[in-house]
Design a protein around this motif. Sequence first.
Motif, PDB file in Angstrom:
ATOM      1  N   PHE A  29       0.843  -1.187   0.000  1.00  0.00           N
ATOM      2  CA  PHE A  29       0.000   0.000   0.000  1.00  0.00           C
ATOM      3  C   PHE A  29       0.884   1.244   0.000  1.00  0.00           C
ATOM      4  O   PHE A  29       1.949   1.244   0.635  1.00  0.00           O
ATOM      5  CB  PHE A  29      -0.926  -0.001   1.231  1.00  0.00           C
ATOM      6  N   PRO A  30       0.437   2.296  -0.680  1.00  0.00           N
ATOM      7  CA  PRO A  30       1.240   3.524  -0.704  1.00  0.00           C
ATOM      8  C   PRO A  30       1.122   4.297   0.601  1.00  0.00           C
ATOM      9  O   PRO A  30       0.060   4.324   1.238  1.00  0.00           O
ATOM     10  CB  PRO A  30       0.642   4.317  -1.875  1.00  0.00           C
ATOM     11  N   GLU A  31       2.189   4.914   1.003  1.00  0.00           N
ATOM     12  CA  GLU A  31       2.198   5.731   2.205  1.00  0.00           C
ATOM     13  C   GLU A  31       1.207   6.891   2.054  1.00  0.00           C
ATOM     14  O   GLU A  31       1.152   7.565   1.031  1.00  0.00           O
ATOM     15  CB  GLU A  31       3.598   6.279   2.455  1.00  0.00           C
ATOM     16  N   GLY A  32       0.392   7.086   3.102  1.00  0.00           N
ATOM     17  CA  GLY A  32      -0.622   8.126   3.063  1.00  0.00           C
ATOM     18  C   GLY A  32      -1.948   7.652   2.498  1.00  0.00           C
ATOM     19  O   GLY A  32      -2.925   8.402   2.504  1.00  0.00           O
ATOM     20  N   GLY A  33      -1.969   6.414   2.003  1.00  0.00           N
ATOM     21  CA  GLY A  33      -3.197   5.876   1.430  1.00  0.00           C
ATOM     22  C   GLY A  33      -4.063   5.179   2.466  1.00  0.00           C
ATOM     23  O   GLY A  33      -3.954   5.416   3.680  1.00  0.00           O
ATOM     24  N   GLU A  91       4.605   3.978   7.344  1.00  0.00           N
ATOM     25  CA  GLU A  91       5.486   2.803   7.327  1.00  0.00           C
ATOM     26  C   GLU A  91       5.328   1.972   8.597  1.00  0.00           C
ATOM     27  O   GLU A  91       5.536   0.750   8.586  1.00  0.00           O
ATOM     28  CB  GLU A  91       6.929   3.268   7.158  1.00  0.00           C
ATOM     29  N   ALA A  92       4.915   2.613   9.691  1.00  0.00           N
ATOM     30  CA  ALA A  92       4.718   1.884  10.958  1.00  0.00           C
ATOM     31  C   ALA A  92       3.558   0.916  10.897  1.00  0.00           C
ATOM     32  O   ALA A  92       3.461  -0.004  11.735  1.00  0.00           O
ATOM     33  CB  ALA A  92       4.500   2.884  12.100  1.00  0.00           C
ATOM     34  N   LEU A 115       4.739   1.490   1.384  1.00  0.00           N
ATOM     35  CA  LEU A 115       5.870   2.020   0.621  1.00  0.00           C
ATOM     36  C   LEU A 115       5.602   3.465   0.192  1.00  0.00           C
ATOM     37  O   LEU A 115       4.460   3.888   0.022  1.00  0.00           O
ATOM     38  CB  LEU A 115       6.126   1.180  -0.632  1.00  0.00           C
ATOM     39  N   LYS A 116       6.701   4.189  -0.007  1.00  0.00           N
ATOM     40  CA  LYS A 116       6.603   5.515  -0.606  1.00  0.00           C
ATOM     41  C   LYS A 116       6.470   5.386  -2.119  1.00  0.00           C
ATOM     42  O   LYS A 116       6.962   4.421  -2.726  1.00  0.00           O
ATOM     43  CB  LYS A 116       7.851   6.342  -0.290  1.00  0.00           C
ATOM     44  N   LYS A 117       5.841   6.358  -2.704  1.00  0.00           N
ATOM     45  CA  LYS A 117       5.756   6.388  -4.165  1.00  0.00           C
ATOM     46  C   LYS A 117       7.109   6.795  -4.744  1.00  0.00           C
ATOM     47  O   LYS A 117       7.830   7.605  -4.153  1.00  0.00           O
ATOM     48  CB  LYS A 117       4.682   7.370  -4.627  1.00  0.00           C
TER      49      LYS A 117
END
Length: 344
Positions: A29-33, A91-92, A115-117
């Motif tokens: 999954f993308p970070e912030g999603g 990420e946590a 993960l980060k984009k």
Amino acid sequence: MEKRVFTCFRLLSVLLLNSASAQNTNLFFPEGGTLNLSLPVSEALTSVLWKHNGNLVVELVNSDLEYYGRFENRTTLNQNTGRLEIKNITEADSGSYSVEINNKVQSQGYDVTVLKKVPKPEVVVRPLTCAPALERCSLSCEGDTRGDGTVTYSWKEGDGEWKQEERNITIKNSEEIKRVKTFSCRMNNPVSKAESEPHQNPFFQDETNGSSGVIWGILCVVFIGIIIVCLFLYFKKRESIRNICSQRRDGNNTRIINETQPLHANSTALESQPPNSNSTAPESQPPNSNSTAPESQPPNSNSTAPESQPPNSNSTAPESQPPDSNSTAPESQPLNPEESEEHL
């Protein structure tokens, strides 16, 4: 309190009994999603318990719903399907997620990775002084990929297809590469992808520019040739017009000369010709038998003599010529005997 102790004991026993048989699915999954986890359920739900790395996330018992720890206020549990939703993940939030439905531990679990984009990459040429004089150069797909997980790279030549390559590639100064105008790279990770701007190939040779240069050269030569021909025709026409004008002037001069020559000849003839027996004298001629004599001459029976000259039988000599036997003497000469008798 007893409920919490019972729940903890049950979770511990489930972990111990089913840890070996659990099968987890890898998810990214993308970070912030938003993280979404669900299980196929065919029976009515009386209890649901979700855990993250062994820690409680949310628990549903009958109609009592409770969220735990840092998952509170950003987690939602669907009480009909058991679907778990966590917003604004970081990420946590990566780790192992397991679920128990109706007091039964499910064999299906999830290994989640946040993960980060990937950033937008940039094609960098090395050495920076890469030029057509070199035999080969390298291209690198640059970008900050920390926290992006496993990143793969792809390259594209011009408008061609994407081909998966390494982060760095080597290009040779060959005829095939010379026809490639640009290079582009792309970064991929499980949650995103990004493409670079096309970068100019340092070995590119534009064949159309060469042909267009030849065409422009030919056009310039043709244009110069046209100018030279036009100038030649202009000066030639100008010369012909000048010749025509000169011929016309010469013709006019010749015509004037031809027109003035008879007059000159007549005047010369009048001045230089001696009178003959049939010619008539000019103003100074004496009158004949039918003419009237001038005032200073005594008149005869039929004519009057001119003012200054005595008449002869047929003609009168000019002023400058001496009289002969047939001519009349000038004004100062006396009449001959025949004319005297005739007059008498």
